[in-house]
Design a protein around this motif. Structure first.
Motif, PDB file in Angstrom:
ATOM      1  N   ARG A  10      60.368  21.262 -64.447  1.00 40.12           N
ATOM      2  CA  ARG A  10      59.127  21.278 -63.716  1.00 40.12           C
ATOM      3  C   ARG A  10      59.193  20.274 -62.563  1.00 40.12           C
ATOM      4  O   ARG A  10      59.578  19.186 -62.714  1.00 40.12           O
ATOM      5  CB  ARG A  10      57.905  21.178 -64.571  1.00 40.12           C
ATOM      6  N   SER A  11      58.327  20.245 -61.477  1.00 42.82           N
ATOM      7  CA  SER A  11      57.903  19.415 -60.564  1.00 42.82           C
ATOM      8  C   SER A  11      57.044  18.362 -61.314  1.00 42.82           C
ATOM      9  O   SER A  11      56.223  18.753 -62.113  1.00 42.82           O
ATOM     10  CB  SER A  11      57.341  19.868 -59.341  1.00 42.82           C
ATOM     11  N   TYR A  12      57.212  17.028 -60.736  1.00 41.98           N
ATOM     12  CA  TYR A  12      56.236  15.769 -61.026  1.00 41.98           C
ATOM     13  C   TYR A  12      55.413  15.626 -60.140  1.00 41.98           C
ATOM     14  O   TYR A  12      55.791  15.316 -58.884  1.00 41.98           O
ATOM     15  CB  TYR A  12      56.935  14.845 -61.813  1.00 41.98           C
ATOM     16  N   PRO A  13      54.000  15.456 -60.182  1.00 45.05           N
ATOM     17  CA  PRO A  13      53.276  15.730 -61.369  1.00 45.05           C
ATOM     18  C   PRO A  13      52.626  17.079 -61.391  1.00 45.05           C
ATOM     19  O   PRO A  13      51.862  17.601 -62.013  1.00 45.05           O
ATOM     20  CB  PRO A  13      52.186  14.900 -61.339  1.00 45.05           C
ATOM     21  N   GLN A  15      53.873  20.109 -61.970  1.00 47.94           N
ATOM     22  CA  GLN A  15      54.298  21.190 -63.079  1.00 47.94           C
ATOM     23  C   GLN A  15      54.613  22.296 -62.693  1.00 47.94           C
ATOM     24  O   GLN A  15      54.647  23.426 -63.350  1.00 47.94           O
ATOM     25  CB  GLN A  15      53.097  21.101 -64.312  1.00 47.94           C
ATOM     26  N   VAL A 125      62.402  18.532 -71.495  1.00 49.52           N
ATOM     27  CA  VAL A 125      61.776  18.673 -69.885  1.00 49.52           C
ATOM     28  C   VAL A 125      62.450  17.844 -69.201  1.00 49.52           C
ATOM     29  O   VAL A 125      62.522  16.638 -69.312  1.00 49.52           O
ATOM     30  CB  VAL A 125      60.326  18.150 -70.293  1.00 49.52           C
ATOM     31  N   THR A 126      62.731  18.246 -67.893  1.00 50.27           N
ATOM     32  CA  THR A 126      63.204  17.899 -66.703  1.00 50.27           C
ATOM     33  C   THR A 126      62.028  17.618 -65.760  1.00 50.27           C
ATOM     34  O   THR A 126      61.499  18.696 -65.328  1.00 50.27           O
ATOM     35  CB  THR A 126      64.339  18.552 -66.127  1.00 50.27           C
ATOM     36  N   ASP A 127      61.475  16.655 -65.654  1.00 57.88           N
ATOM     37  CA  ASP A 127      60.748  16.361 -64.562  1.00 57.88           C
ATOM     38  C   ASP A 127      61.395  15.895 -63.125  1.00 57.88           C
ATOM     39  O   ASP A 127      61.891  14.862 -63.237  1.00 57.88           O
ATOM     40  CB  ASP A 127      59.538  15.061 -64.900  1.00 57.88           C
ATOM     41  N   PHE A 172      65.063  12.622 -60.931  1.00 60.44           N
ATOM     42  CA  PHE A 172      64.607  13.343 -62.160  1.00 60.44           C
ATOM     43  C   PHE A 172      64.915  12.580 -63.428  1.00 60.44           C
ATOM     44  O   PHE A 172      65.284  11.489 -63.370  1.00 60.44           O
ATOM     45  CB  PHE A 172      64.978  14.951 -62.037  1.00 60.44           C
TER      46      PHE A 172
END
Length: 225
Positions: A10-13, A15, A125-127, A172
């Motif tokens: 997911r993208s940070y921040p 999501q 979880v991959t941020d 990431f």
């Protein structure tokens, strides 16, 4: 029964996990780690996720959770259809027992993650540090949330940072979360009988492996760690 795990990027921040059924980035390293973790295991996904991949993931039992049967179901060997979560569990349990695996994976999309979240014991979880992006699917889980006077439901087992590189479009971070109190699923053995050839012999081997893991760990069902 086998433990349930999940893998999500997911993208940070913000999501975000997808836009028009596509990943908003390319991370070669993350894809390699996904392959390494899931090979030999059963994976559960929604119809749209499967169609975005375009084919069954090799060396894995691919389970599509969808209300209607996909028209291309019989075109692939390692692809099966589950019309509801209960059937998806049954198929993943059988595949895991036959292959001797202690867990299977839920790999998307948004609604599938929500459906199985309460059963998960591990989540990778991959941020992705890609900055603000637009998307139409999210993975909105707060792993630090807690009810008054209690500890967080999740513990960080491992965490690693990865820089931007030739094969990774953005930097990431991968975090492995473990549920503090594991969720144990139970199923009567007879439910699986007759649904797969020689399931009884596979079950015996699976039970032996379970008992060995328990003895090695020194406590019951420690393989959830």
């Amino acid at each position: 029964m086998p433990s349930v795990a999940s893998i999500v990027a997911r993208s940070y921040p913000d999501q975000i996990i997808g836009i028009e059924n596509e990943l908003p980035w390319h991370l070669g390293t993350d894809l390699q780690l996904f392959k390494k973790r899931t090979q030999g295991h059963a994976v559960i996904m929604g119809r749209k996720t499967f169609e975005s991949i375009g084919r069954p993931l090799p060396n894995r039992k691919n389970i599509i959770l969808s209300r209607s049967e996909p028209e291309y179901l019989n075109e692939y060997k390692d692809l099966v259809w589950a019309p509801n979560p209960t059937t998806a569990f049954l198929l993943a349990d059988m595949a895991s027992i036959i292959s001797g695996k202690m867990e299977f994976f839920v790999i998307g999309g948004e609604q599938i993650y929500k459906t199985f979240h309460s059963y998960l014991n591990r989540i990778f979880v991959t941020d992705v540090f890609c900055g603000p992006i637009n998307g139409d699917a999210k993975f909105e889980v707060d792993f630090d949330s807690k009810t008054r006077g209690t500890k967080s439901e999740w513990i960080i087992d491992d965490e690693e940072e990865f820089p931007k590189s030739e094969k990774d479009e953005f930097p990431f971070r991968i975090t492995e979360y473990r549920r503090r109190v594991p969720y144990h699923r139970y199923r009567v053995k007879e439910e699986l009988m007759g649904r797969a050839p020689d399931i009884d012999s596979y079950w015996e081997q699976y039970e032996l492996k379970l008992h060995q893991l328990e003895e090695d760990a020194g406590e019951q069902l420690d393989f959830f760690r």
